[in-house]
Design a protein around this motif. Structure first.
Motif, mmCIF file in Angstrom:
data_model
loop_
_atom_site.group_PDB
_atom_site.id
_atom_site.type_symbol
_atom_site.label_atom_id
_atom_site.label_comp_id
_atom_site.label_asym_id
_atom_site.label_seq_id
_atom_site.Cartn_x
_atom_site.Cartn_y
_atom_site.Cartn_z
ATOM 1 N N VAL A 100 -6.543 -0.583 8.345
ATOM 2 C CA VAL A 100 -5.144 -0.917 8.734
ATOM 3 C C VAL A 100 -5.065 -0.760 10.377
ATOM 4 C CG1 VAL A 100 -4.351 1.552 8.890
ATOM 5 C CG2 VAL A 100 -2.785 -0.436 8.369
ATOM 6 N N ALA A 101 -4.373 -1.775 10.857
ATOM 7 C CA ALA A 101 -4.307 -1.911 12.311
ATOM 8 C C ALA A 101 -2.876 -1.328 12.848
ATOM 9 C CB ALA A 101 -4.243 -3.419 12.741
ATOM 10 N N LEU A 102 -2.795 -0.674 13.927
ATOM 11 C CA LEU A 102 -1.656 0.342 14.037
ATOM 12 C C LEU A 102 -1.446 0.292 15.630
ATOM 13 C CD1 LEU A 102 -1.984 3.377 12.044
ATOM 14 C CD2 LEU A 102 -0.679 1.425 11.361
ATOM 15 N N ARG A 103 -0.091 0.076 16.053
ATOM 16 C CA ARG A 103 0.036 0.257 17.500
ATOM 17 C C ARG A 103 1.590 0.752 17.797
ATOM 18 N NH1 ARG A 103 1.858 -3.017 22.033
ATOM 19 N NH2 ARG A 103 2.893 -4.995 21.436
ATOM 20 N N ILE A 104 1.768 1.405 18.857
ATOM 21 C CA ILE A 104 3.051 1.651 19.377
ATOM 22 C C ILE A 104 3.226 0.466 20.637
ATOM 23 C CG2 ILE A 104 4.855 3.159 20.360
ATOM 24 C CD1 ILE A 104 3.291 5.221 19.108
ATOM 25 N N PRO A 105 4.534 -0.350 20.424
ATOM 26 C CA PRO A 105 4.700 -1.270 21.511
ATOM 27 C C PRO A 105 5.285 -0.602 22.816
ATOM 28 C CG PRO A 105 6.069 -1.519 19.716
ATOM 29 C CD PRO A 105 5.269 -0.610 19.269
ATOM 30 N N TRP A 119 0.014 6.086 7.542
ATOM 31 C CA TRP A 119 -0.928 4.742 7.323
ATOM 32 C C TRP A 119 -2.232 4.669 7.441
ATOM 33 C CZ3 TRP A 119 2.526 0.703 6.369
ATOM 34 C CH2 TRP A 119 3.797 0.863 6.616
ATOM 35 N N ALA A 120 -2.768 5.849 7.956
ATOM 36 C CA ALA A 120 -4.177 5.856 7.942
ATOM 37 C C ALA A 120 -4.679 7.188 7.181
ATOM 38 C CB ALA A 120 -4.930 6.141 9.397
ATOM 39 N N ARG A 121 -5.712 6.975 6.480
ATOM 40 C CA ARG A 121 -6.113 8.077 5.612
ATOM 41 C C ARG A 121 -6.945 9.282 6.363
ATOM 42 N NH1 ARG A 121 -9.550 4.205 3.174
ATOM 43 N NH2 ARG A 121 -11.604 4.458 3.890
ATOM 44 N N GLU A 122 -7.224 8.763 7.475
ATOM 45 C CA GLU A 122 -7.875 9.365 8.591
ATOM 46 C C GLU A 122 -7.687 8.969 9.951
ATOM 47 O OE1 GLU A 122 -12.642 10.442 10.179
ATOM 48 O OE2 GLU A 122 -12.380 9.088 8.255
ATOM 49 N N VAL A 123 -7.410 10.001 10.947
ATOM 50 C CA VAL A 123 -7.341 9.497 12.368
ATOM 51 C C VAL A 123 -8.304 10.378 13.087
ATOM 52 C CG1 VAL A 123 -5.933 9.711 14.403
ATOM 53 C CG2 VAL A 123 -4.746 9.314 12.038
ATOM 54 N N PRO A 124 -9.399 9.580 13.316
ATOM 55 C CA PRO A 124 -10.530 10.322 14.238
ATOM 56 C C PRO A 124 -9.925 10.962 15.522
ATOM 57 C CG PRO A 124 -11.256 8.255 13.226
ATOM 58 C CD PRO A 124 -9.755 8.402 13.185
ATOM 59 N N PRO A 125 -10.613 11.940 15.796
ATOM 60 C CA PRO A 125 -10.264 12.553 17.268
ATOM 61 C C PRO A 125 -10.296 11.494 18.351
ATOM 62 C CG PRO A 125 -11.686 14.061 16.243
ATOM 63 C CD PRO A 125 -11.488 12.732 15.270
ATOM 64 N N VAL A 126 -11.242 10.474 18.423
ATOM 65 C CA VAL A 126 -11.223 9.555 19.368
ATOM 66 C C VAL A 126 -10.053 8.658 19.421
ATOM 67 C CG1 VAL A 126 -12.704 7.883 18.357
ATOM 68 C CG2 VAL A 126 -12.824 7.958 20.789
ATOM 69 N N PRO A 137 -9.446 3.624 8.785
ATOM 70 C CA PRO A 137 -9.294 3.719 7.463
ATOM 71 C C PRO A 137 -8.035 3.538 6.911
ATOM 72 C CG PRO A 137 -10.734 5.198 8.283
ATOM 73 C CD PRO A 137 -9.764 4.871 9.340
ATOM 74 N N ARG A 138 -7.674 2.630 5.863
ATOM 75 C CA ARG A 138 -6.245 2.593 5.204
ATOM 76 C C ARG A 138 -5.803 3.700 4.455
ATOM 77 N NH1 ARG A 138 -4.605 0.570 0.305
ATOM 78 N NH2 ARG A 138 -6.845 0.250 -0.413
ATOM 79 N N ALA A 139 -4.857 4.162 4.533
ATOM 80 C CA ALA A 139 -4.021 5.101 3.496
ATOM 81 C C ALA A 139 -3.845 4.611 2.441
ATOM 82 C CB ALA A 139 -2.859 5.929 4.291
ATOM 83 N N PRO A 140 -4.020 5.177 1.088
ATOM 84 C CA PRO A 140 -3.844 4.428 -0.152
ATOM 85 C C PRO A 140 -2.527 3.954 -0.606
ATOM 86 C CG PRO A 140 -4.926 6.779 -0.539
ATOM 87 C CD PRO A 140 -4.534 6.528 1.163
ATOM 88 N N SER A 141 -1.792 4.134 0.330
ATOM 89 C CA SER A 141 -0.135 3.741 -0.070
ATOM 90 C C SER A 141 -0.099 2.432 0.633
ATOM 91 C CB SER A 141 0.928 4.555 0.342
ATOM 92 O OG SER A 141 0.862 5.069 1.733
ATOM 93 N N VAL A 142 -0.740 2.085 1.552
ATOM 94 C CA VAL A 142 -0.972 0.896 2.431
ATOM 95 C C VAL A 142 -1.052 -0.319 1.558
ATOM 96 C CG1 VAL A 142 -1.292 -0.346 4.412
ATOM 97 C CG2 VAL A 142 -1.067 2.211 4.658
ATOM 98 N N ALA A 143 -0.167 -1.355 1.608
ATOM 99 C CA ALA A 143 -0.120 -2.492 0.760
ATOM 100 C C ALA A 143 -1.190 -3.463 1.381
ATOM 101 C CB ALA A 143 1.150 -3.253 0.701
ATOM 102 N N LEU A 144 -2.107 -4.067 0.461
ATOM 103 C CA LEU A 144 -3.082 -5.001 0.788
ATOM 104 C C LEU A 144 -2.757 -6.067 1.179
ATOM 105 C CD1 LEU A 144 -5.606 -4.306 -2.241
ATOM 106 C CD2 LEU A 144 -5.817 -3.449 0.056
#
Length: 317
Positions: free
Chosen positions: A109-114, A68-75, A93-100
């Protein structure tokens, strides 16, 4: 409370492009397949949510971030290791495949694991990301029980999984990890000090920060107007309203001997319990037949930042 057959039915509905009511530890979500733009559009239609308002994509595993993210920074990876599953959302940062449609038209893009066993069981069985904003009408009080979802959305949602009352009761902390900076964009149960213990100093949000859920001035609002006032003034304000023929409901740390209110809830003294019960209390007071809800302003302390945020926005409605 939720058996394998119910999980299977929910997953089948999601794969068919339907939306479901999904319990999480924060609030109940209105979930749909985040990779299906038509399904995501149903979320927006049911909620009456503006199309430029992003939704959070819920994942089963941290390894799924790279889809989902084109980059996952170490932090960001470090924050995920420390707080997931849990009430933390990372903006990347949003991966290109993620719908606008998911991102509100943004390049993030906003991501989490519940941290809820039912949500995780659904996510693992589904095998993909679920867009899941709160399962209520846009701008209104978030739901913390399955009954709240039914009250708000009725038959528009065929399946609502009942995972019991939400343990946290407030939406997740949202943190952006972009351009080498870490920025808290929405306060939640996980405070700034806890974030900084992992990330180092965070920067202040600016007007250029990504739009995130719950960031508009009026949000989380009952239909009954809310007045936020100093705790010491609650009894006097209630009495003054009563003299003027105004019916009052109140949420305060204590109740006077003769409470001149149609409903009065004594709030928990600690931030954790107060936050868990806040939306349920606001719903109860909203249904009391009052003209106004008077809420005592909570303490000014780090643990109460998210509660102040929600109450300020509720009062703006």
């Amino acid at each position: 409370m939720v058996g394998p057959d119910e999980i299977a039915a929910a997953v089948e509905a999601l794969r068919a492009g339907e939306v479901i009511g999904l319990p999480t530890e924060t609030v109940y979500g209105l979930a749909a397949d985040a990779s299906n733009p038509a399904a995501v559009a149903r979320i927006f239609a049911i909620k009456g949510r503006p199309s430029d308002h992003p939704v959070i994509v819920h994942l089963a595993e941290a390894a799924d971030m790279s889809r989902w993210a084109r980059e996952v920074p170490p932090v960001a990876a470090a924050l995920a290791r420390r707080f997931w599953p849990g009430p933390l959302t990372l903006v990347l940062p949003r991966a290109p495949s993620v719908a606008l449609a998911v991102t509100g038209g943004q390049d993030t893009v906003a991501l989490r694991i519940p941290a809820h066993p039912v949500a995780l069981a659904v996510l693992r069985a589904f095998g993909g990301g679920l867009a899941a904003p709160s399962a209520n009408r846009y701008g209104r009080i978030s739901p913390t029980t399955a009954a709240h979802v039914r009250e708000d959305l009725g038959e528009q949602v065929r399946i609502v999984l009942d995972g019991g009352p939400s343990e946290v009761g407030l939406e997740s902390t949202i943190v952006a990890c972009l351009d080498g900076r870490v920025t808290v964009l929405r306060p939640g149960r996980i405070g700034v000090e806890a974030i900084e213990a992992v990330s180092g100093p965070v920067t202040k949000a600016t007007a250029a920060a990504p739009r995130v859920p719950g960031s508009v001035a009026s949000h989380y609002a009952p239909r009954t107007p809310v007045e936020l006032i100093a705790s010491a003034a609650v009894a006097d304000v209630v009495t003054a309203h009563q003299r003027d023929g105004v019916r009052v409901a109140a949420l305060a740390p204590s109740s006077p001997a003769e409470a001149a209110a149609v409903a009065w809830i004594v709030a928990a003294p600690d931030a954790e319990r107060y936050g868990r019960d806040l939306y349920s209390h606001l719903r109860t007071l909203d249904q009391a037949g009052a003209d106004v809800i008077v809420v005592a302003r909570p303490p000014e302390a780090p643990d109460w930042v998210a509660i102040h945020d929600r109450l300020t926005r509720a009062a703006a409605g």
